[in-house]
Design a protein around this motif. Structure first.
Motif, PDB file in Angstrom:
ATOM      1  N   LYS A   1     -10.405 -14.481  -0.839  1.00  0.00           N
ATOM      2  CA  LYS A   1      -8.961 -14.899  -0.595  1.00  0.00           C
ATOM      3  C   LYS A   1      -7.855 -14.261  -0.387  1.00  0.00           C
ATOM      4  O   LYS A   1      -6.898 -14.114   0.241  1.00  0.00           O
ATOM      5  CB  LYS A   1      -8.757 -15.902  -1.874  1.00  0.00           C
ATOM      6  CG  LYS A   1      -7.498 -16.751  -1.567  1.00  0.00           C
ATOM      7  CD  LYS A   1      -7.232 -17.697  -2.696  1.00  0.00           C
ATOM      8  CE  LYS A   1      -6.212 -18.613  -2.346  1.00  0.00           C
ATOM      9  NZ  LYS A   1      -5.793 -19.783  -3.400  1.00  0.00           N
ATOM     10  N   THR A   2      -7.825 -12.951  -0.862  1.00  0.00           N
ATOM     11  CA  THR A   2      -7.121 -11.918  -0.879  1.00  0.00           C
ATOM     12  C   THR A   2      -7.520 -10.567   0.100  1.00  0.00           C
ATOM     13  O   THR A   2      -6.917  -9.582   0.229  1.00  0.00           O
ATOM     14  CB  THR A   2      -6.938 -11.158  -2.269  1.00  0.00           C
ATOM     15  OG1 THR A   2      -8.085 -10.613  -2.869  1.00  0.00           O
ATOM     16  CG2 THR A   2      -6.361 -12.181  -3.170  1.00  0.00           C
ATOM     17  N   ARG A   3      -8.549 -10.779   0.956  1.00  0.00           N
ATOM     18  CA  ARG A   3      -9.081  -9.683   1.543  1.00  0.00           C
ATOM     19  C   ARG A   3      -8.431  -9.223   2.528  1.00  0.00           C
ATOM     20  O   ARG A   3      -8.142  -8.125   3.038  1.00  0.00           O
ATOM     21  CB  ARG A   3     -10.379 -10.225   2.150  1.00  0.00           C
ATOM     22  CG  ARG A   3     -11.102  -8.877   2.835  1.00  0.00           C
ATOM     23  CD  ARG A   3     -12.625  -9.173   3.296  1.00  0.00           C
ATOM     24  NE  ARG A   3     -13.320  -9.529   1.840  1.00  0.00           N
ATOM     25  CZ  ARG A   3     -14.424 -10.343   1.713  1.00  0.00           C
ATOM     26  NH1 ARG A   3     -14.709 -11.168   2.714  1.00  0.00           N
ATOM     27  NH2 ARG A   3     -15.016 -10.516   0.608  1.00  0.00           N
ATOM     28  N   ARG A   4      -7.584 -10.112   3.445  1.00  0.00           N
ATOM     29  CA  ARG A   4      -6.601  -9.655   4.391  1.00  0.00           C
ATOM     30  C   ARG A   4      -5.492  -8.867   3.979  1.00  0.00           C
ATOM     31  O   ARG A   4      -5.212  -7.890   4.434  1.00  0.00           O
ATOM     32  CB  ARG A   4      -6.053 -11.095   5.385  1.00  0.00           C
ATOM     33  CG  ARG A   4      -5.248 -10.626   6.429  1.00  0.00           C
ATOM     34  CD  ARG A   4      -4.810 -12.175   7.143  1.00  0.00           C
ATOM     35  NE  ARG A   4      -3.944 -11.802   8.072  1.00  0.00           N
ATOM     36  CZ  ARG A   4      -3.906 -11.321   9.126  1.00  0.00           C
ATOM     37  NH1 ARG A   4      -5.176 -10.834   9.930  1.00  0.00           N
ATOM     38  NH2 ARG A   4      -2.618 -11.140  10.080  1.00  0.00           N
ATOM     39  N   PHE A   5      -4.979  -9.106   2.921  1.00  0.00           N
ATOM     40  CA  PHE A   5      -3.826  -8.632   2.241  1.00  0.00           C
ATOM     41  C   PHE A   5      -4.420  -7.126   1.842  1.00  0.00           C
ATOM     42  O   PHE A   5      -3.692  -6.085   2.067  1.00  0.00           O
ATOM     43  CB  PHE A   5      -3.411  -9.477   0.894  1.00  0.00           C
ATOM     44  CG  PHE A   5      -2.275  -8.545   0.181  1.00  0.00           C
ATOM     45  CD1 PHE A   5      -1.199  -8.534   0.603  1.00  0.00           C
ATOM     46  CD2 PHE A   5      -2.614  -7.778  -1.008  1.00  0.00           C
ATOM     47  CE1 PHE A   5       0.102  -7.777  -0.116  1.00  0.00           C
ATOM     48  CE2 PHE A   5      -1.666  -7.143  -1.695  1.00  0.00           C
ATOM     49  CZ  PHE A   5      -0.560  -7.076  -1.264  1.00  0.00           C
TER      50      PHE A   5
ATOM     51  N   GLY B   1       0.809  -1.047   0.029  1.00  0.00           N
ATOM     52  CA  GLY B   1      -0.094   0.043  -0.043  1.00  0.00           C
ATOM     53  C   GLY B   1       0.802   1.244   0.162  1.00  0.00           C
ATOM     54  O   GLY B   1       0.512   2.239  -0.776  1.00  0.00           O
ATOM     55  N   MET B   2       1.936   1.326   0.758  1.00  0.00           N
ATOM     56  CA  MET B   2       2.737   2.417   0.810  1.00  0.00           C
ATOM     57  C   MET B   2       3.342   2.756  -0.523  1.00  0.00           C
ATOM     58  O   MET B   2       3.552   3.771  -1.163  1.00  0.00           O
ATOM     59  CB  MET B   2       4.018   2.486   1.729  1.00  0.00           C
ATOM     60  CG  MET B   2       3.702   2.078   3.165  1.00  0.00           C
ATOM     61  SD  MET B   2       4.636   1.815   4.357  1.00  0.00           S
ATOM     62  CE  MET B   2       5.944   3.082   4.233  1.00  0.00           C
TER      63      MET B   2
ATOM     64  N   MET C   1      -3.378  -3.538   2.795  1.00  0.00           N
ATOM     65  CA  MET C   1      -2.797  -2.452   1.742  1.00  0.00           C
ATOM     66  C   MET C   1      -3.549  -1.012   1.898  1.00  0.00           C
ATOM     67  O   MET C   1      -2.881  -0.126   1.790  1.00  0.00           O
ATOM     68  CB  MET C   1      -3.152  -3.265   0.604  1.00  0.00           C
ATOM     69  CG  MET C   1      -2.526  -2.255  -0.727  1.00  0.00           C
ATOM     70  SD  MET C   1      -2.962  -3.390  -2.407  1.00  0.00           S
ATOM     71  CE  MET C   1      -2.198  -2.222  -3.301  1.00  0.00           C
ATOM     72  N   VAL C   2      -4.994  -1.401   2.122  1.00  0.00           N
ATOM     73  CA  VAL C   2      -5.400  -0.002   2.146  1.00  0.00           C
ATOM     74  C   VAL C   2      -4.989   0.732   3.438  1.00  0.00           C
ATOM     75  O   VAL C   2      -4.878   1.990   3.542  1.00  0.00           O
ATOM     76  CB  VAL C   2      -7.209  -0.195   2.241  1.00  0.00           C
ATOM     77  CG1 VAL C   2      -7.885   0.974   2.532  1.00  0.00           C
ATOM     78  CG2 VAL C   2      -7.773  -0.731   0.990  1.00  0.00           C
ATOM     79  N   ILE C   3      -4.870   0.058   4.448  1.00  0.00           N
ATOM     80  CA  ILE C   3      -4.129   0.809   5.819  1.00  0.00           C
ATOM     81  C   ILE C   3      -2.925   1.513   5.194  1.00  0.00           C
ATOM     82  O   ILE C   3      -2.647   2.503   5.877  1.00  0.00           O
ATOM     83  CB  ILE C   3      -4.184  -0.130   6.876  1.00  0.00           C
ATOM     84  CG1 ILE C   3      -5.381  -0.536   7.318  1.00  0.00           C
ATOM     85  CG2 ILE C   3      -3.588   0.493   7.999  1.00  0.00           C
ATOM     86  CD1 ILE C   3      -5.376  -1.796   8.138  1.00  0.00           C
ATOM     87  N   GLY C   4      -1.994   0.868   4.667  1.00  0.00           N
ATOM     88  CA  GLY C   4      -0.831   1.261   4.289  1.00  0.00           C
ATOM     89  C   GLY C   4      -0.968   2.810   3.066  1.00  0.00           C
ATOM     90  O   GLY C   4      -0.336   3.407   3.538  1.00  0.00           O
TER      91      GLY C   4
END
Length: 119
Positions: A83-87, A37-38, A91-94
């Protein structure tokens, strides 16, 4: 009579990695999501502007730059898929923390520049 075998060694299939980062470790997903995300916030607009400037004239590149917002489709798509929700959450937090830091530092720089210019 022999004693039953008490060793419970799990058998790994041939060719499967034994390293923890290949087995969807929760810390690995969080760290890679946050730093992705960064990178997404900092590198995507710059790379998009560089490609536009290399292909088009300056005026056309400036007109086409708002299309960088279509890059937000990737995190949204990742959030939708289970399947990719945790990632994607990390990513959105970053992305959000990086945007807040960049905007905060930029506002402080502008504030101090205006203060020292007025004196």
């Amino acid at each position: 009579m022999s004693a039953p075998d008490t060793t419970t060694e799990t058998a790994q299939p041939v060719g499967e990695p034994r390293n923890w980062w290949h087995r969807s470790h929760p810390t690995f997903a969080a760290l890679t999501g946050f730093f992705s995300g960064m990178l997404f916030v900092t590198a995507l607009p710059g790379a998009f502007a560089a490609i536009l400037r290399a292909v088009f004239s300056t005026e056309t590149a400036e007109e086409l730059f708002p299309f960088v917002l279509f890059g937000l489709a990737l995190p949204i798509f990742l959030l939708v898929k289970r399947k990719t929700r945790r990632f994607a959450v990390f990513m959105v937090i970053g992305m959000a923390i990086t945007a807040l830091v960049v905007l905060g530092v930029a506002s402080l720089v502008v504030y101090f520049m205006v203060q020292y210019d007025a004196s």
